[in-house]
Design a protein around this motif. Structure first.
Motif, PDB file in Angstrom:
ATOM      1  N   SER A 188       9.605   2.350 -16.648  1.00 22.74           N
ATOM      2  CA  SER A 188       9.972   3.522 -15.856  1.00 22.74           C
ATOM      3  C   SER A 188       9.504   3.366 -14.417  1.00 22.74           C
ATOM      4  CB  SER A 188       9.314   4.761 -16.474  1.00 22.74           C
ATOM      5  OG  SER A 188       9.456   5.864 -15.625  1.00 22.74           O
ATOM      6  N   TYR A 189      10.193   4.009 -13.494  1.00 24.95           N
ATOM      7  CA  TYR A 189       9.781   4.011 -12.090  1.00 24.95           C
ATOM      8  C   TYR A 189       8.691   5.040 -11.818  1.00 24.95           C
ATOM      9  CZ  TYR A 189      13.622   0.962 -10.881  1.00 24.95           C
ATOM     10  OH  TYR A 189      14.468  -0.098 -10.803  1.00 24.95           O
ATOM     11  N   LEU A 190       8.478   5.937 -12.756  1.00 28.80           N
ATOM     12  CA  LEU A 190       7.480   6.974 -12.558  1.00 28.80           C
ATOM     13  C   LEU A 190       6.216   6.530 -13.236  1.00 28.80           C
ATOM     14  CD1 LEU A 190       9.750  10.041 -13.264  1.00 28.80           C
ATOM     15  CD2 LEU A 190       9.092   9.131 -11.067  1.00 28.80           C
TER      16      LEU A 190
ATOM     17  N   CYS B 184      15.080 -13.534  -4.094  1.00 31.31           N
ATOM     18  CA  CYS B 184      15.018 -14.106  -5.447  1.00 31.31           C
ATOM     19  C   CYS B 184      13.855 -13.519  -6.232  1.00 31.31           C
ATOM     20  CB  CYS B 184      14.890 -15.621  -5.377  1.00 31.31           C
ATOM     21  SG  CYS B 184      16.367 -16.435  -4.767  1.00 31.31           S
ATOM     22  N   TYR B 185      12.715 -13.361  -5.581  1.00 32.83           N
ATOM     23  CA  TYR B 185      11.556 -12.768  -6.246  1.00 32.83           C
ATOM     24  C   TYR B 185      11.844 -11.323  -6.645  1.00 32.83           C
ATOM     25  CZ  TYR B 185       7.069 -10.589  -6.969  1.00 32.83           C
ATOM     26  OH  TYR B 185       6.034  -9.868  -7.510  1.00 32.83           O
ATOM     27  N   GLY B 186      12.486 -10.560  -5.764  1.00 33.76           N
ATOM     28  CA  GLY B 186      12.800  -9.171  -6.075  1.00 33.76           C
ATOM     29  C   GLY B 186      13.733  -9.049  -7.264  1.00 33.76           C
ATOM     30  N   VAL B 187      14.738  -9.905  -7.333  1.00 36.79           N
ATOM     31  CA  VAL B 187      15.661  -9.892  -8.475  1.00 36.79           C
ATOM     32  C   VAL B 187      14.920 -10.271  -9.750  1.00 36.79           C
ATOM     33  CG1 VAL B 187      17.680 -11.052  -9.463  1.00 36.79           C
ATOM     34  CG2 VAL B 187      17.709 -10.301  -7.085  1.00 36.79           C
ATOM     35  N   TRP B 188      14.084 -11.313  -9.666  1.00 35.47           N
ATOM     36  CA  TRP B 188      13.301 -11.723 -10.829  1.00 35.47           C
ATOM     37  C   TRP B 188      12.395 -10.587 -11.296  1.00 35.47           C
ATOM     38  CZ3 TRP B 188       7.946 -12.085 -11.140  1.00 35.47           C
ATOM     39  CH2 TRP B 188       7.456 -12.620 -12.325  1.00 35.47           C
ATOM     40  N   PHE B 189      11.741  -9.908 -10.368  1.00 39.06           N
ATOM     41  CA  PHE B 189      10.831  -8.821 -10.704  1.00 39.06           C
ATOM     42  C   PHE B 189      11.577  -7.666 -11.376  1.00 39.06           C
ATOM     43  CE2 PHE B 189       8.460  -4.951  -9.688  1.00 39.06           C
ATOM     44  CZ  PHE B 189       7.220  -5.280 -10.214  1.00 39.06           C
ATOM     45  N   LEU B 190      12.731  -7.316 -10.837  1.00 40.88           N
ATOM     46  CA  LEU B 190      13.507  -6.221 -11.425  1.00 40.88           C
ATOM     47  C   LEU B 190      13.976  -6.563 -12.834  1.00 40.88           C
ATOM     48  CD1 LEU B 190      15.610  -4.976  -8.390  1.00 40.88           C
ATOM     49  CD2 LEU B 190      13.757  -3.770  -9.558  1.00 40.88           C
TER      50      LEU B 190
ATOM     51  N   LYS C 257       5.175  -0.118 -10.078  1.00 39.37           N
ATOM     52  CA  LYS C 257       6.470  -0.798 -10.002  1.00 39.37           C
ATOM     53  C   LYS C 257       7.258  -0.308  -8.784  1.00 39.37           C
ATOM     54  CE  LYS C 257      10.843  -1.429 -12.459  1.00 39.37           C
ATOM     55  NZ  LYS C 257      11.611  -1.114 -13.657  1.00 39.37           N
ATOM     56  N   ALA C 258       7.294   0.990  -8.578  1.00 39.62           N
ATOM     57  CA  ALA C 258       8.039   1.544  -7.448  1.00 39.62           C
ATOM     58  C   ALA C 258       7.418   1.121  -6.115  1.00 39.62           C
ATOM     59  CB  ALA C 258       8.080   3.067  -7.551  1.00 39.62           C
ATOM     60  N   VAL C 259       6.098   1.106  -6.046  1.00 33.35           N
ATOM     61  CA  VAL C 259       5.422   0.682  -4.818  1.00 33.35           C
ATOM     62  C   VAL C 259       5.719  -0.792  -4.544  1.00 33.35           C
ATOM     63  CG1 VAL C 259       3.153   0.298  -3.780  1.00 33.35           C
ATOM     64  CG2 VAL C 259       3.616   2.424  -4.976  1.00 33.35           C
ATOM     65  N   HIS C 260       5.692  -1.602  -5.576  1.00 35.05           N
ATOM     66  CA  HIS C 260       5.963  -3.027  -5.428  1.00 35.05           C
ATOM     67  C   HIS C 260       7.394  -3.259  -4.943  1.00 35.05           C
ATOM     68  CE1 HIS C 260       4.851  -7.176  -6.226  1.00 35.05           C
ATOM     69  NE2 HIS C 260       6.074  -7.363  -6.688  1.00 35.05           N
ATOM     70  N   ILE C 261       8.344  -2.559  -5.512  1.00 41.65           N
ATOM     71  CA  ILE C 261       9.742  -2.685  -5.084  1.00 41.65           C
ATOM     72  C   ILE C 261       9.895  -2.245  -3.633  1.00 41.65           C
ATOM     73  CG2 ILE C 261      12.067  -1.768  -5.443  1.00 41.65           C
ATOM     74  CD1 ILE C 261      11.385  -1.728  -8.454  1.00 41.65           C
TER      75      ILE C 261
ATOM     76  N   VAL D 131      10.775  -3.756   2.026  1.00 39.52           N
ATOM     77  CA  VAL D 131      10.365  -3.704   3.432  1.00 39.52           C
ATOM     78  C   VAL D 131      10.098  -5.113   3.954  1.00 39.52           C
ATOM     79  CG1 VAL D 131       8.521  -2.925   4.985  1.00 39.52           C
ATOM     80  CG2 VAL D 131       9.511  -1.343   3.339  1.00 39.52           C
ATOM     81  N   SER D 132       9.485  -5.949   3.131  1.00 39.86           N
ATOM     82  CA  SER D 132       9.214  -7.331   3.538  1.00 39.86           C
ATOM     83  C   SER D 132      10.507  -8.097   3.783  1.00 39.86           C
ATOM     84  CB  SER D 132       8.385  -8.042   2.477  1.00 39.86           C
ATOM     85  OG  SER D 132       7.136  -7.438   2.331  1.00 39.86           O
ATOM     86  N   ILE D 133      11.511  -7.870   2.947  1.00 38.05           N
ATOM     87  CA  ILE D 133      12.809  -8.519   3.133  1.00 38.05           C
ATOM     88  C   ILE D 133      13.422  -8.094   4.464  1.00 38.05           C
ATOM     89  CG2 ILE D 133      15.205  -8.572   2.295  1.00 38.05           C
ATOM     90  CD1 ILE D 133      14.007  -8.474  -0.568  1.00 38.05           C
ATOM     91  N   LEU D 134      13.396  -6.810   4.745  1.00 39.26           N
ATOM     92  CA  LEU D 134      13.983  -6.317   5.997  1.00 39.26           C
ATOM     93  C   LEU D 134      13.234  -6.837   7.220  1.00 39.26           C
ATOM     94  CD1 LEU D 134      14.786  -2.625   5.017  1.00 39.26           C
ATOM     95  CD2 LEU D 134      16.388  -4.521   5.303  1.00 39.26           C
ATOM     96  N   LEU D 135      11.909  -6.855   7.167  1.00 43.10           N
ATOM     97  CA  LEU D 135      11.125  -7.349   8.298  1.00 43.10           C
ATOM     98  C   LEU D 135      11.330  -8.846   8.510  1.00 43.10           C
ATOM     99  CD1 LEU D 135       7.784  -5.386   7.819  1.00 43.10           C
ATOM    100  CD2 LEU D 135       9.482  -5.075   9.620  1.00 43.10           C
ATOM    101  N   THR D 136      11.397  -9.608   7.433  1.00 34.96           N
ATOM    102  CA  THR D 136      11.620 -11.045   7.547  1.00 34.96           C
ATOM    103  C   THR D 136      13.003 -11.342   8.102  1.00 34.96           C
ATOM    104  OG1 THR D 136      10.171 -11.353   5.646  1.00 34.96           O
ATOM    105  CG2 THR D 136      11.519 -13.218   6.281  1.00 34.96           C
TER     106      THR D 136
END
Length: 68
Positions: free
Chosen positions: A66-68, A53-59, A4-8, A13-18
């Protein structure tokens, strides 16, 4: 680090690069006047919006995990 943490991290990073690519493409359009740069910039902003939108949906989907 959990999946989950890696995906977030990768979605962030993809959002910032785009977003950065979109800003670069629009700035280059303003300098050169090439319409393809404007189209790529607008497509990048659209992609950035989709990623947000995908990031919000995923969260929301994995809110209880847990993030761990």
């Amino acid at each position: 680090m959990s999946l989950k943490a890696v995906h977030i991290f990768f979605v962030s990073v993809s959002i910032l690069l785009t977003l950065g690519f979109g800003l670069w493409a629009v700035r280059d359009y303003l300098v050169s006047g090439n319409g393809m740069n404007l189209a790529m910039g607008l497509a990048a902003f659209l992609g950035c919006g989709v990623l947000v939108c995908y990031g919000v949906w995923f969260l929301r989907k994995l809110k209880g995990w847990s993030y761990l």
